[in-house]
Design a protein around this motif. Structure first.
Motif, mmCIF file in Angstrom:
data_model
loop_
_atom_site.group_PDB
_atom_site.id
_atom_site.type_symbol
_atom_site.label_atom_id
_atom_site.label_comp_id
_atom_site.label_asym_id
_atom_site.label_seq_id
_atom_site.Cartn_x
_atom_site.Cartn_y
_atom_site.Cartn_z
ATOM 1 N N THR A 1 -1.128 12.445 -0.995
ATOM 2 C CA THR A 1 -0.575 11.278 -1.679
ATOM 3 C C THR A 1 -1.694 10.398 -2.209
ATOM 4 O O THR A 1 -2.824 10.430 -1.717
ATOM 5 C CB THR A 1 0.316 10.466 -0.733
ATOM 6 O OG1 THR A 1 -0.450 10.067 0.400
ATOM 7 C CG2 THR A 1 1.514 11.278 -0.279
ATOM 8 N N VAL A 2 -1.380 9.611 -3.217
ATOM 9 C CA VAL A 2 -2.328 8.689 -3.848
ATOM 10 C C VAL A 2 -1.663 7.321 -3.956
ATOM 11 O O VAL A 2 -0.442 7.219 -3.878
ATOM 12 C CB VAL A 2 -2.764 9.191 -5.246
ATOM 13 C CG1 VAL A 2 -3.530 10.492 -5.148
ATOM 14 C CG2 VAL A 2 -1.588 9.340 -6.168
ATOM 15 N N PRO A 3 -2.454 6.244 -4.148
ATOM 16 C CA PRO A 3 -1.834 4.935 -4.360
ATOM 17 C C PRO A 3 -0.909 4.972 -5.581
ATOM 18 O O PRO A 3 -1.169 5.670 -6.561
ATOM 19 C CB PRO A 3 -3.017 4.006 -4.597
ATOM 20 C CG PRO A 3 -4.163 4.689 -3.927
ATOM 21 C CD PRO A 3 -3.903 6.157 -4.068
ATOM 22 N N CYS B 1 2.404 14.598 1.293
ATOM 23 C CA CYS B 1 3.842 14.513 1.010
ATOM 24 C C CYS B 1 4.598 15.414 1.989
ATOM 25 O O CYS B 1 4.234 16.575 2.163
ATOM 26 C CB CYS B 1 4.105 14.944 -0.424
ATOM 27 S SG CYS B 1 5.845 14.970 -0.863
ATOM 28 N N GLU C 1 -2.102 4.720 -9.243
ATOM 29 C CA GLU C 1 -2.838 5.827 -9.860
ATOM 30 C C GLU C 1 -1.931 6.879 -10.492
ATOM 31 O O GLU C 1 -2.415 7.790 -11.154
ATOM 32 C CB GLU C 1 -3.744 6.494 -8.830
ATOM 33 C CG GLU C 1 -4.866 5.608 -8.348
ATOM 34 C CD GLU C 1 -5.763 6.303 -7.350
ATOM 35 O OE1 GLU C 1 -5.701 7.543 -7.228
ATOM 36 O OE2 GLU C 1 -6.535 5.601 -6.679
ATOM 37 N N PRO D 1 1.922 4.052 3.885
ATOM 38 C CA PRO D 1 0.471 4.166 3.692
ATOM 39 C C PRO D 1 -0.225 5.096 4.667
ATOM 40 O O PRO D 1 -1.285 5.622 4.366
ATOM 41 C CB PRO D 1 -0.036 2.738 3.849
ATOM 42 C CG PRO D 1 1.069 1.957 4.414
ATOM 43 C CD PRO D 1 2.341 2.694 4.164
ATOM 44 N N ARG E 1 2.162 4.697 -0.999
ATOM 45 C CA ARG E 1 1.510 5.866 -1.593
ATOM 46 C C ARG E 1 2.587 6.741 -2.211
ATOM 47 O O ARG E 1 3.736 6.713 -1.799
ATOM 48 C CB ARG E 1 0.706 6.603 -0.543
ATOM 49 C CG ARG E 1 -0.419 5.708 0.015
ATOM 50 C CD ARG E 1 -1.305 6.403 0.979
ATOM 51 N NE ARG E 1 -2.076 7.486 0.417
ATOM 52 C CZ ARG E 1 -3.246 7.363 -0.222
ATOM 53 N NH1 ARG E 1 -3.748 6.182 -0.420
ATOM 54 N NH2 ARG E 1 -3.884 8.423 -0.653
ATOM 55 N N THR E 2 2.197 7.514 -3.214
ATOM 56 C CA THR E 2 3.152 8.332 -3.956
ATOM 57 C C THR E 2 2.602 9.738 -4.117
ATOM 58 O O THR E 2 1.407 9.926 -4.318
ATOM 59 C CB THR E 2 3.405 7.722 -5.346
ATOM 60 O OG1 THR E 2 3.779 6.360 -5.180
ATOM 61 C CG2 THR E 2 4.506 8.434 -6.077
ATOM 62 N N CYS E 3 3.492 10.718 -4.062
ATOM 63 C CA CYS E 3 3.111 12.098 -4.306
ATOM 64 C C CYS E 3 3.001 12.300 -5.818
ATOM 65 O O CYS E 3 3.938 12.002 -6.550
ATOM 66 C CB CYS E 3 4.167 13.039 -3.728
ATOM 67 S SG CYS E 3 3.866 14.766 -4.136
ATOM 68 N N ASP F 1 0.819 -1.206 0.000
ATOM 69 C CA ASP F 1 0.000 0.000 0.000
ATOM 70 C C ASP F 1 0.857 1.261 0.000
ATOM 71 O O ASP F 1 0.547 2.247 0.677
ATOM 72 C CB ASP F 1 -0.964 0.028 1.186
ATOM 73 C CG ASP F 1 -1.975 -1.091 1.142
ATOM 74 O OD1 ASP F 1 -2.329 -1.501 0.023
ATOM 75 O OD2 ASP F 1 -2.405 -1.554 2.205
ATOM 76 N N GLU G 1 7.846 8.353 -2.727
ATOM 77 C CA GLU G 1 7.068 7.262 -2.154
ATOM 78 C C GLU G 1 6.983 7.448 -0.652
ATOM 79 O O GLU G 1 7.979 7.750 0.014
ATOM 80 C CB GLU G 1 7.717 5.924 -2.488
ATOM 81 C CG GLU G 1 7.611 5.570 -3.950
ATOM 82 C CD GLU G 1 8.149 4.188 -4.233
ATOM 83 O OE1 GLU G 1 8.772 3.568 -3.358
ATOM 84 O OE2 GLU G 1 7.950 3.723 -5.364
#
Length: 74
Positions: A52-54, A45, A57, A40, A29-31, A27, A37
């Protein structure tokens, strides 16, 4: 259960079923702005403050080719 040969490569077909290409979904998450990265539980960020989103995406990074001048023939 078959015995595993430690000298056998994964490409030989002797690997366990499902083992090649095994990935673990943590899980992450990335900015979307700076592509940092994060764990979760981090909703924003730490560098730029964007939510942040998965990682799935995020669209792939685009590489812009440099402008090449016209070849001049002599």
């Amino acid at each position: 259960m078959p015995f595993l040969n430690p000298k056998q490569n994964d490409d030989d077909g002797g690997a366990l079923p499902g083992a090649p290409g095994l990935s673990l979904d943590l899980d992450i998450r990335t900015c979307p702005q700076c592509r940092l990265e994060t764990p979760p539980w981090q909703a924003t960020c730490p560098d730029c403050g964007v939510p942040t989103v998965p990682a799935a995406e995020i669209p792939p990074a685009q590489f812009d080719l440099p402008e090449m001048g016209a070849d001049e023939e002599e």
